[in-house]
Design a protein around this motif. Structure first.
Motif, PDB file in Angstrom:
ATOM      1  N   THR A  89      83.074 -29.424   7.199  1.00 28.40           N
ATOM      2  CA  THR A  89      84.123 -29.230   7.523  1.00 28.40           C
ATOM      3  C   THR A  89      84.259 -28.223   8.029  1.00 28.40           C
ATOM      4  N   LEU A  90      84.622 -27.707   9.886  1.00 29.17           N
ATOM      5  CA  LEU A  90      85.335 -27.343  10.393  1.00 29.17           C
ATOM      6  C   LEU A  90      86.577 -27.691  10.222  1.00 29.17           C
ATOM      7  N   VAL A  91      87.433 -25.665   9.910  1.00 30.88           N
ATOM      8  CA  VAL A  91      89.368 -25.777   9.688  1.00 30.88           C
ATOM      9  C   VAL A  91      89.520 -25.097  11.466  1.00 30.88           C
ATOM     10  N   VAL A  92      89.761 -25.543  12.757  1.00 23.94           N
ATOM     11  CA  VAL A  92      90.240 -24.864  13.556  1.00 23.94           C
ATOM     12  C   VAL A  92      90.984 -25.816  14.133  1.00 23.94           C
ATOM     13  N   PRO A  93      92.032 -24.862  15.209  1.00 20.78           N
ATOM     14  CA  PRO A  93      92.948 -24.895  15.620  1.00 20.78           C
ATOM     15  C   PRO A  93      93.335 -26.047  16.306  1.00 20.78           C
ATOM     16  N   LYS A  94      94.698 -26.665  15.809  1.00 21.36           N
ATOM     17  CA  LYS A  94      94.689 -28.236  16.272  1.00 21.36           C
ATOM     18  C   LYS A  94      95.408 -28.471  17.864  1.00 21.36           C
ATOM     19  N   ARG A  95      94.741 -30.170  18.517  1.00 19.61           N
ATOM     20  CA  ARG A  95      96.080 -30.152  20.143  1.00 19.61           C
ATOM     21  C   ARG A  95      97.206 -30.914  18.973  1.00 19.61           C
ATOM     22  N   GLU A  96      97.962 -30.841  20.224  1.00 17.01           N
ATOM     23  CA  GLU A  96      99.461 -31.401  19.464  1.00 17.01           C
ATOM     24  C   GLU A  96      99.104 -33.163  19.450  1.00 17.01           C
ATOM     25  N   CYS A  97      97.751 -34.695  19.747  1.00 17.14           N
ATOM     26  CA  CYS A  97      97.530 -35.368  19.749  1.00 17.14           C
ATOM     27  C   CYS A  97      97.605 -35.461  18.140  1.00 17.14           C
ATOM     28  N   ILE A  98      97.390 -34.811  17.499  1.00 18.42           N
ATOM     29  CA  ILE A  98      97.450 -35.236  16.082  1.00 18.42           C
ATOM     30  C   ILE A  98      98.577 -34.431  15.220  1.00 18.42           C
ATOM     31  N   PRO A  99      98.712 -36.376  14.727  1.00 18.22           N
ATOM     32  CA  PRO A  99     100.626 -35.962  14.091  1.00 18.22           C
ATOM     33  C   PRO A  99     100.253 -34.529  12.828  1.00 18.22           C
ATOM     34  N   PRO A 100     101.241 -34.673  12.466  1.00 15.06           N
ATOM     35  CA  PRO A 100     101.531 -33.700  11.434  1.00 15.06           C
ATOM     36  C   PRO A 100     100.959 -34.100  10.049  1.00 15.06           C
ATOM     37  N   ALA A 101     100.851 -35.702  10.043  1.00 16.67           N
ATOM     38  CA  ALA A 101     101.118 -36.393   8.652  1.00 16.67           C
ATOM     39  C   ALA A 101      99.443 -35.908   7.915  1.00 16.67           C
ATOM     40  N   VAL A 102      98.663 -35.238   9.496  1.00 20.10           N
ATOM     41  CA  VAL A 102      97.183 -35.735   8.599  1.00 20.10           C
ATOM     42  C   VAL A 102      96.833 -34.259   8.514  1.00 20.10           C
ATOM     43  N   THR A 103      97.321 -32.680   8.975  1.00 25.05           N
ATOM     44  CA  THR A 103      97.126 -31.523   8.909  1.00 25.05           C
ATOM     45  C   THR A 103      98.157 -31.071   8.191  1.00 25.05           C
ATOM     46  N   ALA A 104      99.589 -31.802   7.084  1.00 24.61           N
ATOM     47  CA  ALA A 104     100.066 -31.265   6.004  1.00 24.61           C
ATOM     48  C   ALA A 104     100.793 -30.157   7.132  1.00 24.61           C
ATOM     49  N   GLY A 105     101.412 -30.906   7.790  1.00 26.59           N
ATOM     50  CA  GLY A 105     102.082 -30.069   9.089  1.00 26.59           C
ATOM     51  C   GLY A 105     101.691 -28.469   9.480  1.00 26.59           C
ATOM     52  N   LEU A 106     100.200 -28.070   8.618  1.00 24.78           N
ATOM     53  CA  LEU A 106      99.411 -27.163   9.519  1.00 24.78           C
ATOM     54  C   LEU A 106      98.911 -27.504  11.000  1.00 24.78           C
ATOM     55  N   ASP A 107      98.543 -26.028  11.062  1.00 21.21           N
ATOM     56  CA  ASP A 107      98.628 -25.853  12.929  1.00 21.21           C
ATOM     57  C   ASP A 107      96.879 -26.057  13.298  1.00 21.21           C
ATOM     58  N   THR A 108      96.702 -26.368  11.837  1.00 26.24           N
ATOM     59  CA  THR A 108      94.626 -25.987  12.405  1.00 26.24           C
ATOM     60  C   THR A 108      94.352 -27.395  11.437  1.00 26.24           C
ATOM     61  N   VAL A 109      93.268 -27.731  11.956  1.00 25.04           N
ATOM     62  CA  VAL A 109      92.984 -29.323  11.671  1.00 25.04           C
ATOM     63  C   VAL A 109      91.397 -29.285  11.062  1.00 25.04           C
ATOM     64  N   GLY A 110      90.572 -30.019   9.961  1.00 24.56           N
ATOM     65  CA  GLY A 110      88.883 -29.836   8.946  1.00 24.56           C
ATOM     66  C   GLY A 110      89.074 -31.013  10.228  1.00 24.56           C
ATOM     67  N   LEU A 111      87.489 -31.042  10.874  1.00 21.99           N
ATOM     68  CA  LEU A 111      86.883 -31.754  11.996  1.00 21.99           C
ATOM     69  C   LEU A 111      85.727 -32.004  11.152  1.00 21.99           C
ATOM     70  N   ARG A 112      84.652 -32.809  10.502  1.00 23.70           N
ATOM     71  CA  ARG A 112      83.227 -33.309  11.162  1.00 23.70           C
ATOM     72  C   ARG A 112      83.108 -34.086  11.053  1.00 23.70           C
ATOM     73  N   VAL A 113      81.835 -34.617  11.635  1.00 26.53           N
ATOM     74  CA  VAL A 113      80.743 -35.745  11.946  1.00 26.53           C
ATOM     75  C   VAL A 113      79.870 -36.038  11.097  1.00 26.53           C
ATOM     76  N   PRO A 114      80.347 -37.095  10.429  1.00 23.11           N
ATOM     77  CA  PRO A 114      79.955 -37.983   8.485  1.00 23.11           C
ATOM     78  C   PRO A 114      78.324 -37.532   9.624  1.00 23.11           C
TER      79      PRO A 114
END
Ligand code: AMP
Ligand code: MG
Length: 312
Positions: A89-114
């Motif tokens: 999982t790569l944690v990178v700065p997130k775009r606006e389209c991702i709601p805060p609930a997903v990232t616990a309000g963080l400005d980053t998002v964890g992404l991966r291709v399973p």
């Protein structure tokens, strides 16, 4: 067996804001449309997970990941090329389209291709990224079979896609690329493998002596069976011998489970074994500490967290 119809139904549910449990190569995930804040909040309710713990967003391609990332550093490109689809999982700065609930309000998002055909087909059919933590109650053992999911979550999940037992068996490696590369959670993609691609990687605090982890969402007690678990230190394994899980009730009642000597094979069977032992009603489970080498580090991490602050 998962049929095309199952996938279509699951994809419809995801698009309708409902929850679907699905297999990945690591553990089973409890998925919702990552772009739907209300759907994502239901994941937290069902798991009893505090809203301070960010979720991993599952995507089907690097392109889909880039659409969700505000910045996509060269390190992300290189690591994705090398390890995706896979348990990283790569944690990178997130775009606006991702709601805060997903990232616990963080400005980053964890992404991966399973790396699991069912997970990939589901994301493709749904046409949206899928936020999914492990499909279990908070702090408990992660599910590695559909049956584990049903027992833990019951009717709270709208559909469980049964893709058989998972192959890797431990949660993904989590690496932050927001700032200097930092390992947030060890996993079966080892730090050493990552460093071969992008150079030095920092560790976000070591989980030793039960000290709290400084990163968000990383509890010292996590991934735990209900039965008390202790890691037996002085039973360090001689090289070349099998790794044992040693379980005892009151003497003389005791039994020993022999685990594979190979780290990846051991990891693949760990949660399944703990789930089974949990169901047997032992007073405690003693686990012989595996070697302190790199390849065993993710297993050791999970065992120490399963034991919690008191158990090691
Ligand atoms: P789980 O979904 O239970 O496998 O846990 C997800 C893991 O990824 C947790 O350890 C989180 O702390 C970590 N994680 C996910 N997103 C982020 C993020 N934006 N920043 C830091 N850690 C993250
Ligand atoms: Mg989890």
């Amino acid at each position: 067996m998962v049929t095309r119809e199952d996938i279509e139904r699951a994809a419809e549910l995801i698009r309708a804001g409902r929850l679907v449990a699905f297999p990945t190569e690591t553990v089973y995930g409890l998925g919702a449309n990552a772009l739907d804040g209300a759907a994502v909040r239901r994941i937290f309710e069902v798991k009893g997970r505090p809203p301070t713990h960010p979720l991993i967003v599952h995507v089907e391609s690097v392109e889909m990941a880039r659409e969700l990332a505000r910045e996509w550093p060269p390190e992300a490109e290189e690591l994705a090329a090398r390890f995706w689809p896979g348990p990283l999982t790569l944690v990178v700065p997130k775009r606006e389209c991702i709601p805060p609930a997903v990232t616990a309000g963080l400005d980053t998002v964890g992404l991966r291709v399973p790396a699991h055909p069912v997970a990939l087909e589901l994301i493709r059919a749904a046409g949206v990224p899928i936020a999914a933590p492990s499909a279990n109650r908070f702090t408990q053992l992660s599910p590695t079979t559909a049956d584990h999911v049903r027992r833990a979550l019951g009717d709270a999940v709208d559909l469980v896609l049964d893709g058989g037992p998972t192959q890797v068996g431990l949660e993904s490696t989590v690496l932050s690329l927001a700032g200097r590369p930092r390992l947030l959670r060890p996993g079966m993609i080892l730090r050493e493998q990552i460093e071969q691609v992008i150079g030095p990687v920092e560790t976000a605090g070591r989980i030793e002596n039960g000290l709290p982890h400084p990163s968000p969402g990383l509890h010292p007690r996590h991934y735990s069976p209900r039965t008390r678990l202790v890691v037996v230190r002085d039973g360090l394994l001689p090289p070349g011998r099998g790794a044992y899980m040693w379980i005892r009730r009151r003497a003389p009642a005791a039994r020993t489970v022999q685990m594979p000597a190979d780290a990846a094979a051991y990891a693949a069977r760990l949660y399944e074994t703990l789930h089974a032992l949990d169901a047997e009603g032992w007073d405690w489970i003693a686990v012989e500490q595996p070697p302190e080498s790199a390849e065993w580090s993710p297993v050791l991490d999970r065992l120490r967290r399963a034991a919690g602050p008191e158990g090691h």
